[in-house]
Design a protein around this motif. Structure first.
Motif, mmCIF file in Angstrom:
data_model
loop_
_atom_site.group_PDB
_atom_site.id
_atom_site.type_symbol
_atom_site.label_atom_id
_atom_site.label_comp_id
_atom_site.label_asym_id
_atom_site.label_seq_id
_atom_site.Cartn_x
_atom_site.Cartn_y
_atom_site.Cartn_z
ATOM 1 N N ILE B 93 0.862 -1.178 0.000
ATOM 2 C CA ILE B 93 0.000 0.000 0.000
ATOM 3 C C ILE B 93 0.897 1.225 0.000
ATOM 4 O O ILE B 93 1.533 1.549 1.001
ATOM 5 C CB ILE B 93 -0.931 -0.007 1.219
ATOM 6 N N ALA B 94 0.975 1.838 -1.199
ATOM 7 C CA ALA B 94 1.874 2.982 -1.334
ATOM 8 C C ALA B 94 1.060 4.265 -1.216
ATOM 9 O O ALA B 94 0.138 4.487 -1.994
ATOM 10 C CB ALA B 94 2.587 2.928 -2.686
ATOM 11 N N VAL B 95 1.395 5.060 -0.229
ATOM 12 C CA VAL B 95 0.766 6.369 -0.096
ATOM 13 C C VAL B 95 1.752 7.365 -0.705
ATOM 14 O O VAL B 95 2.800 7.628 -0.132
ATOM 15 C CB VAL B 95 0.466 6.720 1.370
ATOM 16 N N VAL B 96 1.404 7.874 -1.886
ATOM 17 C CA VAL B 96 2.384 8.687 -2.631
ATOM 18 C C VAL B 96 1.849 10.111 -2.808
ATOM 19 O O VAL B 96 1.338 10.474 -3.848
ATOM 20 C CB VAL B 96 2.641 8.075 -4.029
ATOM 21 N N GLY B 97 1.962 10.911 -1.841
ATOM 22 C CA GLY B 97 2.417 10.586 -0.495
ATOM 23 C C GLY B 97 1.626 11.450 0.453
ATOM 24 O O GLY B 97 0.547 11.925 0.161
ATOM 25 N N ASN B 98 2.234 11.683 1.587
ATOM 26 C CA ASN B 98 1.714 12.731 2.477
ATOM 27 C C ASN B 98 2.533 13.994 2.209
ATOM 28 O O ASN B 98 3.769 13.939 2.162
ATOM 29 C CB ASN B 98 1.859 12.332 3.945
ATOM 30 N N ALA B 99 1.845 15.098 2.047
ATOM 31 C CA ALA B 99 2.525 16.377 1.774
ATOM 32 C C ALA B 99 2.987 16.962 3.107
ATOM 33 O O ALA B 99 2.216 17.583 3.842
ATOM 34 C CB ALA B 99 1.587 17.328 1.046
ATOM 35 N N LEU B 100 4.248 16.729 3.407
ATOM 36 C CA LEU B 100 4.750 16.972 4.771
ATOM 37 C C LEU B 100 4.497 18.374 5.327
ATOM 38 O O LEU B 100 4.096 18.504 6.484
ATOM 39 C CB LEU B 100 6.251 16.655 4.828
ATOM 40 N N PRO B 101 4.728 19.448 4.538
ATOM 41 C CA PRO B 101 4.539 20.772 5.135
ATOM 42 C C PRO B 101 3.093 21.064 5.547
ATOM 43 O O PRO B 101 2.847 22.003 6.299
ATOM 44 C CB PRO B 101 4.995 21.730 4.021
#
Lengths: 256, 380
Positions: B93-101
């Protein structure tokens, strides 16, 4: 128009700072807008007929550096406290346009003794309920010209904004946008604390506004006029946000 | 070669005159166009498609994060990933992605990813991204801090997974007296990290240096991918190792039907809906989001972007999407993936208005008649 324009660099608090001077006579400081008018435009020349105009480029604009140390409008105002000290300027007229006008107000609050009187052209800095500002941070140059100019097809409008990504001014334009965003992205081109400080700005202040300003509506000028203790508002007809280009002579005369 | 089914969860009911009437499918596109009941149906269809990918033998599924737009109605990919963690058995399960900021504090990403890794039994691939240009408008987040926020958050998330807490973090953007996330991920030292890029050299060097995996941002011309992947391989060599093909991923729309003619007949209108409506406004670079030079370069590079395509021929010549019979799709993917040297193929099998049944048929034909041969070929 024949006055000589000089460019030099200062080191202000460790930041390489581009400074343009023109004219002679008593000193006057001009603080530029987000558009970064850091080369002499006719409006500068009008002011220079009576003054020695000091027109520095803010950090991140033109060839000025030091944006890394600027996190908000107050850091920018402190940069000018340093610059005034370096140039041994105090108690001088300060004229600002848009972003620069907001900066001039912040400087007058921070160090009132530096500013003898204020000229504010289409000043940013406020959030006025019911009078939202336009979106400055867009890529579409045609829309930008419509936002800023009463007549977007005028030669001034066409000359001040690049027309395509291949325009030779593009890199400087992108730098100016970034430096503006640094202090003006959020809160959007305003300082929520500013209204509570306006009563401290007691210098004589002339506010000049285009009736048809779509970027910063006239209501912002009215708010400033009402809350600055010693201010008058001058409204220019058939004029948008681009006051120095659209009403060069009239605005300069009002501010002289 | 590994095969992933990538999902945007796009909105399929924009008005017919959308492209003329609206400037963008992003940020300011009025959410009155969103119908929640239909949205619920879509989410369930889309989840069914990803569960189907598991049953069909794909190696993984991908979800991703976007906000205030019609292109991808998945503001929280972690919600979707957590459902998939329960409803699938085998896929990564690839979460591409979480936008960190966009996460405050970003330790939340370390926590939520660890949850998904635990629930799925260690099947998470952690995508850590800067977030798209439009997100900086949607969140009123200052884009001139995007890169430094990303770097700080990235290191912090990795620390969360590899050091035991509590510890202190005093960075430029976050000051955290106690960092001590519960839970911790199953995969050690941490889940695989994927980082997407649109060609900025800074990103390519960063990914190569740390030996993570680089995913090419889609909808560009094949030559554009080629250039970036070559740059990545060079960067790996400069760091003293040869890139593993599995460090590279190629993301693109794919449609398979019984014949070439049938594929185009079934797919073409949906592809144009996607290109002309959903991509409108995706590519915007707010000030400071990346370096002035990169922005200027990318703006010129947009001539090699899918929105410049006018005809089916443009699409096929640029390899912007692969459409056709199983044989055609197989041959094209074989040729192109070999040329690009990629070990992960990320297919978009649903791009918006494509009916659910056709999306499922597309995936089934791909899994049964394309994937096995490509797999065998790559193992030779």
């Amino acid at each position: 128009m024949s006055l000589s324009v000089q460019h030099r660099f200062l080191h202000v608090g460790g930041k390489k700072t581009q400074l343009m001077t023109l004219g002679d006579g008593p000193p006057l400081v001009y603080l530029h807008s987000a558009g970064g008018e850091t080369e002499a435009i006719p409006f500068h020349h009008k002011l220079a007929e009576h003054y020695t105009v000091y027109a520095p480029a803010h950090p991140g604009f033109a060839l000025s550096e030091g944006l890394n140390d600027i996190l908000d409008i107050h850091d920018l105002a402190w940069h000018y406290v340093d610059l005034f000290a370096d140039l041994e300027l105090a108690n001088v007229p300060v004229i600002g346009y848009s972003l620069g006008a907001w900066l001039a107000v912040e400087l007058a609050i921070l160090r009132p003794q530096l500013v003898s009187r204020l000229g504010l052209i289409s000043a940013a800095g406020l959030h006025v309920e019911g009078a939202p500002m336009g979106e400055l941070f867009i890529d579409d140059f045609d829309k930008l010209r419509e936002l800023i100019f009463f007549d977007p097809s005028s030669s001034a409008a066409l000359e001040t904004t690049p027309s395509s990504p291949d325009d030779s001014r593009m890199l400087m334009w992108l730098r100016a946008r970034e430096a503006t965003a640094r202090v003006g992205w959020n809160p959007y081109l305003h300082d929520p604390k500013l209204p509570r400080h306006l009563h401290r700005v007691t210098q004589p202040t002339t506010i000049v506004w285009g009736r048809h300003d779509k970027l910063i509506p006239l209501a912002h000028g009215e708010y400033y006029a009402e809350h600055l203790p010693n201010a008058t508002l001058q409204i220019l007809e058939e004029c948008g946000h681009g006051v120095p280009w659209e009403k060069c002579e009239e605005a300069a005369t009002l501010l002289m | 070669m590994k095969f992933f089914a990538f999902h945007l969860m796009p909105w399929d009911r924009l008005p017919a005159d959308f492209a003329e009437r609206y400037d963008s499918a992003w940020t300011t596109v009025p959410n009155s166009l969103y119908d929640p009941r239909h949205g619920g149906q879509l989410y369930n269809d889309y989840l069914d498609q990803l569960v189907l990918a598991d049953k069909l033998g794909f190696d993984g599924v991908c979800v991703n994060e976007h906000h205030q737009n019609a292109y991808g109605t998945m503001p929280s990919p972690n919600l979707m990933a957590s459902i998939l963690a329960r409803q699938t058995k085998h896929v990564k399960i690839a979460v591409v992605g979480n936008a960190l900021p966009l996460y405050n504090p970003p330790t939340r990403v370390a926590e939520e990813f660890a949850m998904i890794d635990c629930i799925s039994g260690g099947r998470l691939i952690a995508g850590l991204v800067v977030g798209g240009g439009p997100e900086y408008y949607s969140f009123s987040l200052n884009p001139t801090h995007a890169r430094s926020m990303y770097r700080e958050a990235f290191d912090l998330v990795l620390r969360c997974w590899t050091e035991t807490g509590p510890f202190e973090h005093y960075g430029q953007h976050w000051k955290l007296r106690y960092v001590n996330p519960w839970p911790r991920p199953i995969q050690q030292p941490h889940p695989p990290v994927w980082i997407p890029g649109a060609g900025s050299k800074e990103t390519i060097q960063f990914v190569a240096q740390r030996r993570f995996a680089y995913m090419g941002i889609p909808y560009f011309h094949l030559d554009f991918f080629q250039r970036n992947f070559d740059l990545f391989r060079d960067a790996c060599e400069k760091n003293g190792y040869t890139a593993d093909p599995e460090q590279l991923g190629w993301l693109l729309p794919i449609y398979v039907a019984e014949s070439d003619e049938q594929a185009w007949a079934e797919y073409e209108e949906h592809l144009w809906y996607f290109v002309r409506n959903l991509l409108k406004g995706l590519v915007i670079f707010p000030p400071g989001y990346t370096s002035v030079r990169s922005i200027a370069g990318i703006q010129r590079g947009l001539q090699q972007f899918m929105t410049a395509c006018q005809t089916r021929d443009d699409i096929e010549r640029g390899g912007y999407a692969i459409v056709g019979s199983p044989k055609t799709v197989r041959e094209k993917l074989q040729t192109y993936s070999k040329r690009l040297g990629v070990g992960n193929l990320l297919g978009l099998f649903q791009i918006g208005t494509l009916p659910h049944e056709l999306a499922c048929k597309n995936m089934s034909l791909f899994a049964e008649q394309v994937m096995p041969q490509l797999r065998a070929e790559s193992q030779r």
